[in-house]
Design a protein around this motif. Structure first.
Motif, PDB file in Angstrom:
ATOM      1  N   GLY A 168      47.585  37.981  28.280  1.00 54.12           N
ATOM      2  CA  GLY A 168      46.110  37.943  27.937  1.00 54.12           C
ATOM      3  C   GLY A 168      45.130  38.452  29.030  1.00 54.12           C
ATOM      4  N   ASN A 169      45.640  38.631  30.269  1.00 56.37           N
ATOM      5  CA  ASN A 169      44.966  39.130  31.264  1.00 56.37           C
ATOM      6  C   ASN A 169      44.705  40.765  30.960  1.00 56.37           C
ATOM      7  OD1 ASN A 169      47.703  40.009  31.847  1.00 56.37           O
ATOM      8  ND2 ASN A 169      47.661  39.545  33.767  1.00 56.37           N
ATOM      9  N   ILE A 170      43.647  41.186  31.696  1.00 54.14           N
ATOM     10  CA  ILE A 170      43.513  42.786  31.645  1.00 54.14           C
ATOM     11  C   ILE A 170      43.296  43.293  32.928  1.00 54.14           C
ATOM     12  CG2 ILE A 170      42.602  42.648  29.005  1.00 54.14           C
ATOM     13  CD1 ILE A 170      39.906  42.715  30.312  1.00 54.14           C
ATOM     14  N   ALA A 171      43.777  44.791  32.943  1.00 55.25           N
ATOM     15  CA  ALA A 171      43.386  45.418  34.096  1.00 55.25           C
ATOM     16  C   ALA A 171      42.307  46.565  33.639  1.00 55.25           C
ATOM     17  CB  ALA A 171      44.723  46.056  34.410  1.00 55.25           C
ATOM     18  N   LEU A 183      40.234  48.945  40.731  1.00 52.61           N
ATOM     19  CA  LEU A 183      41.202  48.096  39.769  1.00 52.61           C
ATOM     20  C   LEU A 183      40.596  46.714  40.127  1.00 52.61           C
ATOM     21  CD1 LEU A 183      43.468  47.292  38.023  1.00 52.61           C
ATOM     22  CD2 LEU A 183      44.764  46.980  40.211  1.00 52.61           C
ATOM     23  N   THR A 184      40.179  46.202  38.895  1.00 51.99           N
ATOM     24  CA  THR A 184      39.660  44.791  38.622  1.00 51.99           C
ATOM     25  C   THR A 184      40.594  44.153  37.423  1.00 51.99           C
ATOM     26  OG1 THR A 184      37.458  45.419  39.129  1.00 51.99           O
ATOM     27  CG2 THR A 184      37.964  43.337  38.140  1.00 51.99           C
ATOM     28  N   THR A 191      37.566  35.944  33.536  1.00 44.56           N
ATOM     29  CA  THR A 191      37.261  35.455  35.120  1.00 44.56           C
ATOM     30  C   THR A 191      37.976  36.611  36.169  1.00 44.56           C
ATOM     31  OG1 THR A 191      37.083  33.362  34.502  1.00 44.56           O
ATOM     32  CG2 THR A 191      37.224  33.918  36.737  1.00 44.56           C
ATOM     33  N   GLU A 192      37.287  37.206  36.695  1.00 44.81           N
ATOM     34  CA  GLU A 192      37.945  38.106  37.732  1.00 44.81           C
ATOM     35  C   GLU A 192      38.665  37.558  38.698  1.00 44.81           C
ATOM     36  OE1 GLU A 192      34.947  40.355  39.923  1.00 44.81           O
ATOM     37  OE2 GLU A 192      33.565  40.721  38.162  1.00 44.81           O
ATOM     38  N   ILE A 193      40.051  37.689  39.002  1.00 42.86           N
ATOM     39  CA  ILE A 193      41.036  37.299  39.910  1.00 42.86           C
ATOM     40  C   ILE A 193      41.504  38.283  40.839  1.00 42.86           C
ATOM     41  CG2 ILE A 193      41.572  35.637  38.061  1.00 42.86           C
ATOM     42  CD1 ILE A 193      44.159  37.140  37.598  1.00 42.86           C
ATOM     43  N   PHE A 194      41.196  39.539  40.795  1.00 43.63           N
ATOM     44  CA  PHE A 194      41.967  40.498  41.836  1.00 43.63           C
ATOM     45  C   PHE A 194      41.408  41.722  41.816  1.00 43.63           C
ATOM     46  CE2 PHE A 194      45.199  43.559  42.869  1.00 43.63           C
ATOM     47  CZ  PHE A 194      45.727  42.954  44.143  1.00 43.63           C
ATOM     48  N   HIS A 195      41.108  42.376  42.958  1.00 41.83           N
ATOM     49  CA  HIS A 195      40.420  43.750  43.122  1.00 41.83           C
ATOM     50  C   HIS A 195      41.393  44.570  43.822  1.00 41.83           C
ATOM     51  CE1 HIS A 195      36.709  42.162  41.564  1.00 41.83           C
ATOM     52  NE2 HIS A 195      36.906  41.174  42.140  1.00 41.83           N
ATOM     53  N   TRP A 196      41.455  45.749  43.753  1.00 39.58           N
ATOM     54  CA  TRP A 196      42.399  46.947  44.588  1.00 39.58           C
ATOM     55  C   TRP A 196      41.743  48.391  44.264  1.00 39.58           C
ATOM     56  CZ3 TRP A 196      45.733  51.024  43.948  1.00 39.58           C
ATOM     57  CH2 TRP A 196      46.518  51.236  44.928  1.00 39.58           C
ATOM     58  N   ASP A 234      50.677  41.830  43.827  1.00 42.28           N
ATOM     59  CA  ASP A 234      50.803  40.321  43.416  1.00 42.28           C
ATOM     60  C   ASP A 234      49.576  39.859  43.475  1.00 42.28           C
ATOM     61  OD1 ASP A 234      51.212  37.564  43.399  1.00 42.28           O
ATOM     62  OD2 ASP A 234      53.153  37.933  43.580  1.00 42.28           O
ATOM     63  N   PHE A 235      48.917  39.209  42.137  1.00 47.61           N
ATOM     64  CA  PHE A 235      47.495  38.776  41.943  1.00 47.61           C
ATOM     65  C   PHE A 235      47.366  37.594  43.139  1.00 47.61           C
ATOM     66  CE2 PHE A 235      47.822  40.272  37.566  1.00 47.61           C
ATOM     67  CZ  PHE A 235      47.625  41.796  37.871  1.00 47.61           C
ATOM     68  N   SER A 236      48.299  37.131  43.507  1.00 51.05           N
ATOM     69  CA  SER A 236      48.154  35.974  44.470  1.00 51.05           C
ATOM     70  C   SER A 236      48.084  36.060  45.858  1.00 51.05           C
ATOM     71  CB  SER A 236      49.140  34.908  44.147  1.00 51.05           C
ATOM     72  OG  SER A 236      50.363  35.319  44.513  1.00 51.05           O
TER      73      SER A 236
END
Length: 393
Positions: A168-171, A183-184, A191-196, A234-236
């Motif tokens: 269910g997450n989206i890039a 990239l978000t 909810t935003e969880i990662f940026h690159w 890795d998003f973490s």
């Protein structure tokens, strides 16, 4: 008198004791309810999909008789006067975007829900349980399930493209003032969880099935040659997990295999990368690529032979170095990998092939179709005039 006072004292003590016990019982009951509520909240991701599936199946069972009676009137769909028509498939429904709305349908073509989405250049992506529609070159996107709108977003930056993950997450890849490609990652709730970003052009993104990371292909030019770098993120973590050496190709698609290897479909070759992004297999194209599809352990590519009416379909399977090649004497209109099978249509037939290239089924077609999806042992096919359903033979 003393006996009376003693009796009154004992009664008061008894009453206080009873009140204390009642208070403690109520307190324990409240605490128990709160504990259960907390447990339900913390574990809802594991059991909620199960109950949603039960509810969906119950609904389908209760309405199946009525819907079967409607089947002949729902297909085909006349889309000759509609614009921006595209289709997709989830596990329990299929979807169609047309004009300014995205609609989910059941197997008979009965509408489940329709959501307003006034996008200029809509693009639809689907997973087994959700559909993503975004405005390519615009600023809006929306995620829906079979029956509900999950979330909608209006972004500040222009959307270049987006991908939907199985969890269910989206890039979302956008163009910003600072970066040509940014990239978000949003989680399943939006909810935003990662940026690159690496300063190059992001050409493709593949989200892993666990929802914990992704692979990214970025493009740059050196000495007049286009080169791709593949990163595993890795998003973490802020650290890059793996990075490839420069690959001389323009990336068209990325896809994870079941073992976390990576298919890279380029404009002049296809590659299979190990989890550390080293190249384990490559296949250089002899002819011009005309279509491609990759999912899990299977990748399929169609080619057009110049100066002839022949088309070649090449099928690749992770773990095998041998390539299956099949020649057709008519144009391959569309190719799709689904559930370990390769589907392709020409103007005359829809074919299903296994990974060795052997024909498993062939369904005759009475018209030319530009695309199709596989849903419930049926194919939903789209052309410029209609959407039809045909059973896979």
């Amino acid at each position: 008198m003393s006996s009376i006072n003693s009796y009154e004292t004992d009664v008061k003590k008894l009453r206080r004791s009873r009140r204390t016990k009642r208070f403690l019982r109520r307190l324990f009951a409240i605490l128990a309810v709160l504990a259960v509520a907390l447990l339900i909240y913390l574990t809802h991701d594991s059991w909620l999909p199960y109950f949603e599936k039960i509810l969906e199946e119950s609904y389908e069972s209760a309405t199946s008789t009525t819907l079967e009676e409607e089947e002949e009137t729902n297909f085909p769909f006349d889309v000759s006067s509609r614009s921006n028509v595209s289709i997709g498939a989830m596990r329990d429904c299929w979807v169609m975007f047309s004009d300014t709305s995205i609609t989910t349908y059941n197997a008979t073509g009965a509408t489940i829900q329709s959501v307003y989405a006034p996008y200029g250049t809509p693009t639809v992506e689907t997973s087994s349980t959700r559909a993503l529609v975004y405005d390519m070159g615009g600023y809006s996107l929306m995620v829906i399930s079979r029956r509900n709108e999950i979330f909608e977003k209006k972004l500040d930056d222009q959307i270049l493209f987006a991908e939907l993950g199985e969890k269910g997450n989206i890039a979302v890849i956008t163009s910003t003032d600072k970066y040509a490609s940014y990239l978000t990652i949003y989680d399943k709730n939006g909810t935003e969880i990662f940026h690159w970003a690496d300063g190059n052009y992001i050409m493709a993104v593949a989200l892993n099935d666990s929802g914990t990371g992704c692979a990214v292909a970025s493009l740059y030019a050196s000495g007049g040659i286009l080169k791709t770098l593949v990163y595993v993120l890795d998003f973490s973590s802020t650290e890059i997990q793996a990075k490839s050496s420069a690959i001389e190709t323009l990336t068209l698609d990325l896809e994870f295999t079941d073992d976390e290897e990576i298919w890279l479909v380029g404009n002049d070759a296809v590659y299979l990368l190990e989890s550390d992004c080293s190249v384990s297999y490559s296949y250089d194209y002899v002819y011009d690529i005309s279509g491609f599809s990759a999912k899990d352990d299977v990748c399929a590519i169609s080619f057009e032979k110049p100066g002839s009416d022949e088309y070649v379909v090449a099928i690749f399977e992770a773990g095998l170095d041998e390539t299956a090649e099949i020649i057709y004497n008519e144009e391959v209109k569309y190719i799709l990998v689904d559930d370990g099978k390769v589907y392709l249509n020409t103007s005359s037939a829809l074919r299903c092939l296994d990974t060795s290239g052997e024909l498993e089924s062939k369904t005759s077609l009475g018209a030319e179709y530009t695309s199709f999806v596989i849903y419930n042992d049926n194919a939903i096919l789209l052309n410029y005039r209609s959407v039809v359903k045909t059973a896979l033979e």
